[in-house]
Write a protein that holds these residues in place. Structure first.
Motif, PDB file in Angstrom:
ATOM      1  N   VAL A  97     -13.999  -5.364  18.139  1.00 27.03           N
ATOM      2  CA  VAL A  97     -14.091  -3.903  17.969  1.00 27.03           C
ATOM      3  C   VAL A  97     -12.762  -3.236  18.273  1.00 27.03           C
ATOM      4  CG1 VAL A  97     -15.461  -1.841  18.432  1.00 27.03           C
ATOM      5  CG2 VAL A  97     -16.513  -4.076  18.685  1.00 27.03           C
ATOM      6  N   ASN A  98     -11.764  -3.530  17.471  1.00 32.51           N
ATOM      7  CA  ASN A  98     -10.494  -2.828  17.471  1.00 32.51           C
ATOM      8  C   ASN A  98     -10.288  -2.236  16.079  1.00 32.51           C
ATOM      9  OD1 ASN A  98      -8.578  -3.065  20.039  1.00 32.51           O
ATOM     10  ND2 ASN A  98      -9.849  -4.902  19.965  1.00 32.51           N
ATOM     11  N   PHE A  99      -9.067  -1.975  15.701  1.00 39.10           N
ATOM     12  CA  PHE A  99      -8.770  -1.369  14.402  1.00 39.10           C
ATOM     13  C   PHE A  99      -7.742  -2.208  13.639  1.00 39.10           C
ATOM     14  CE2 PHE A  99     -10.151   1.932  17.288  1.00 39.10           C
ATOM     15  CZ  PHE A  99     -11.109   2.602  16.545  1.00 39.10           C
ATOM     16  N   ILE A 100      -7.914  -3.518  13.724  1.00 36.43           N
ATOM     17  CA  ILE A 100      -6.988  -4.438  13.061  1.00 36.43           C
ATOM     18  C   ILE A 100      -7.333  -4.484  11.580  1.00 36.43           C
ATOM     19  CG2 ILE A 100      -6.154  -6.823  12.954  1.00 36.43           C
ATOM     20  CD1 ILE A 100      -6.885  -7.058  15.937  1.00 36.43           C
ATOM     21  N   GLY A 101      -6.409  -3.966  10.765  1.00 31.89           N
ATOM     22  CA  GLY A 101      -6.590  -4.007   9.308  1.00 31.89           C
ATOM     23  C   GLY A 101      -5.577  -4.910   8.637  1.00 31.89           C
ATOM     24  N   GLU A 173      -5.634  -5.451   2.059  1.00 35.77           N
ATOM     25  CA  GLU A 173      -4.757  -4.958   3.120  1.00 35.77           C
ATOM     26  C   GLU A 173      -3.980  -3.734   2.657  1.00 35.77           C
ATOM     27  OE1 GLU A 173      -1.878  -7.542   4.826  1.00 35.77           O
ATOM     28  OE2 GLU A 173      -3.334  -8.588   6.048  1.00 35.77           O
ATOM     29  N   LYS A 174      -3.467  -3.808   1.431  1.00 39.74           N
ATOM     30  CA  LYS A 174      -2.682  -2.702   0.893  1.00 39.74           C
ATOM     31  C   LYS A 174      -3.536  -1.441   0.778  1.00 39.74           C
ATOM     32  CE  LYS A 174       0.419  -1.608  -2.956  1.00 39.74           C
ATOM     33  NZ  LYS A 174       0.984  -2.097  -4.258  1.00 39.74           N
ATOM     34  N   ALA A 175      -4.757  -1.590   0.291  1.00 44.04           N
ATOM     35  CA  ALA A 175      -5.651  -0.438   0.168  1.00 44.04           C
ATOM     36  C   ALA A 175      -5.997   0.146   1.548  1.00 44.04           C
ATOM     37  CB  ALA A 175      -6.928  -0.852  -0.562  1.00 44.04           C
ATOM     38  N   TYR A 176      -6.196  -0.736   2.495  1.00 38.01           N
ATOM     39  CA  TYR A 176      -6.515  -0.269   3.848  1.00 38.01           C
ATOM     40  C   TYR A 176      -5.333   0.484   4.466  1.00 38.01           C
ATOM     41  CZ  TYR A 176      -7.479  -0.279   8.839  1.00 38.01           C
ATOM     42  OH  TYR A 176      -7.655   0.107  10.143  1.00 38.01           O
ATOM     43  N   CYS A 177      -4.122  -0.023   4.284  1.00 34.39           N
ATOM     44  CA  CYS A 177      -2.938   0.634   4.845  1.00 34.39           C
ATOM     45  C   CYS A 177      -2.739   2.027   4.240  1.00 34.39           C
ATOM     46  CB  CYS A 177      -1.702  -0.233   4.597  1.00 34.39           C
ATOM     47  SG  CYS A 177      -1.692  -1.752   5.588  1.00 34.39           S
TER      48      CYS A 177
END
Length: 475
Positions: A97-101, A173-177
């Protein structure tokens, strides 16, 4: 903002006698810590480190912990896995439960050859398609992922599909960033708006801007003092209602689960706590000064320091003695004594002790001393009455009292005018005080002795009486 300090670490090192340099296990969970610092310098021998449920946004300052085996960073604001290459003995890492994308950041863990368990559930990257296959192939040393054992067949299958999975992960990953960049910009904009609103809502004087100061001063001081109490009560009610409305609106407002939202929640809770403290300080009534003497001049008994005391009447020395149980190790400079004819007042650390006396005393002849053994304060206060001493002067006082009583008796008698009273002259050497003990003894024993004695018959009345000299006389 919570920070890691030496005092915080020592308070959580009681199991190691508060020694931090040799500490092997440290728990700093739920401390609202926002930054990792100092641990790699103060606790080099750490093997287990608990930092869950904080607000840490970046993994840093832990690379020198060579002996670290277990690191728990669950429930934080971490968005990237980094700076763990120096933890050579790391075997278990919990990032639940962190925010690692940025899932590709797990490649930095390839240097941790002893890493066997990794937890990434509850992170945005755990929702990516091909997430598990990508982690299994990237970290060949792993044995467990998210509490599930990695089998050999699973790793072989993941290796076969790795090129396609890697491309898929990069696109997600790109979409999340991009989405995170928009969320950060929106959060920054909201934060600036809040600061602007706070500046606007902060009044210059009594809810008005600084330009309204001079018109506000036109009110008379009398009317202001008259309306002060109702205005304060109304202000308390208004502030409380506004705080409740703001709090309800905040918790009902929909928001995304982001590091910024967690920080916003923390700021709101902190702001609410400070507002409650401010309101409690306003409501706190200032205690009125203690009434020691009434309007009519009557002194009251007061024991604000709550000390034990005793008041004794020393008849031999004709004085009152007050024994006040002052704290033994308290400095005497914190005690003030004021003796008045009808009461005595002692100030102990600013708290009044006042006692009304049963008799009038002489303040100028009074004395105050402290006991060297108990620390008690002993105040001796001589009475205003005539001092009666013990010893050779006792007869003098008795004689004076007898003469006074005789004079009073003669004054009460109604004698005719011109008639003088004749007095008998008594030899002064024969004059003495009456013996009280002999008087009491004669009264007690004389009747009993007379009643118990047998009746003695004289020799002439008894014809058969013979006086034998060998018989001892009767007592």
């Amino acid at each position: 903002m919570g920070r890691i300090t030496e005092d915080l670490i020592r308070r959580n090192a009681e199991h190691n006698d508060c020694v931090i340099f040799s500490l092997e296990e440290l728990s700093l969970h739920q401390q609202e810590i926002e930054r990792l610092e100092h641990i790699d310098k103060w606790c080099r021998d750490l093997k287990i480190l608990y930092l869950q449920n904080n607000l840490i946004g970046k993994i840093e300052n832990v690379s020198k912990l060579k002996k670290l085996e277990y690191l728990n960073l669950a429930l934080n604001n971490i968005e990237k896995i980094e700076n763990l290459e120096g933890c050579e003995g790391l075997a278990k890492l919990d990032l639940t439960v962190n925010f690692i994308g940025e899932l590709s950041s797990i490649k930095s863990l390839q240097h941790n050859i002893h890493l066997k368990e990794l937890f990434l559930m509850g992170n945005p990257c755990a929702d990516f398609d091909g997430y598990r296959q990508f982690v299994v192939v990237t970290l060949q040393q792993l044995k467990w992922l998210d509490g599930k054992e990695i089998e050999r067949s699973e790793r072989i299958q993941a290796l076969q599909n790795y090129p396609a999975v890697e491309q898929q992960i990069r696109e997600q990953e790109k979409a999340y960033c991009l989405r995170r960049a928009r969320e950060k910009a929106e959060a920054q904009r909201k934060l600036e708006e809040e600061h602007e609103n706070e500046k606007r809502s902060s009044p210059g004087f009594n809810g008005r801007w600084y330009t309204d100061i001079y018109p506000a001063l036109s009110f008379s001081t009398e009317s202001k003092n008259h309306l002060q109490a109702p205005e304060i009560q109304a202000e308390h009610k208004t502030d409380k209602l506004d705080a409740c409305d703001d709090d309800l609106a905040f918790w009902n407002k929909p928001s995304l689960f982001t590091p910024e939202s967690r920080l916003e929640t923390l700021r709101h809770v902190e702001k609410q706590r400070k507002a409650e403290e401010k309101l409690s300080e306003k409501k706190k009534n200032v205690r009125p000064p203690r009434t020691l003497v009434t309007e009519h001049g009557k002194a009251l008994n007061v024991n604000e320091p709550k000390l034990d005391f005793s008041l004794k009447d020393d008849e031999k020395r004709n004085q009152l003695v007050l024994d006040l149980a002052v704290y033994r190790y308290m400095d005497t400079s914190l005690i003030e004594v004021d003796v008045q004819p009808t009461y005595v007042r002692v100030m102990v650390k600013g708290k009044p002790f006042q006692l009304v006396l049963p008799a009038e005393v002489r303040p100028d002849s009074s004395s105050a001393k402290r006991s060297q053994t108990t620390g008690h304060l002993v105040i001796c206060m001589p009475k205003v009455e005539e001092v009666i001493t013990v010893g050779g002067r006792a007869s003098k006082s008795v004689k004076t009292s007898l003469d006074n009583s005789r004079e009073q008796t003669h004054k009460r008698c109604h004698l005719p005018r011109g008639k003088q009273i004749e007095k008998l002259e008594v030899d002064p050497s024969k004059h003495s005080c009456p013996d009280v003990t002999t008087i009491v003894r004669e009264k007690k024993h004389a009747p009993r002795r007379l009643g118990c004695e047998p009746k003695i018959v004289s020799n002439e009345e008894d014809p058969d009486f013979e006086d034998n000299p060998e018989v001892p006389p009767l007592i």
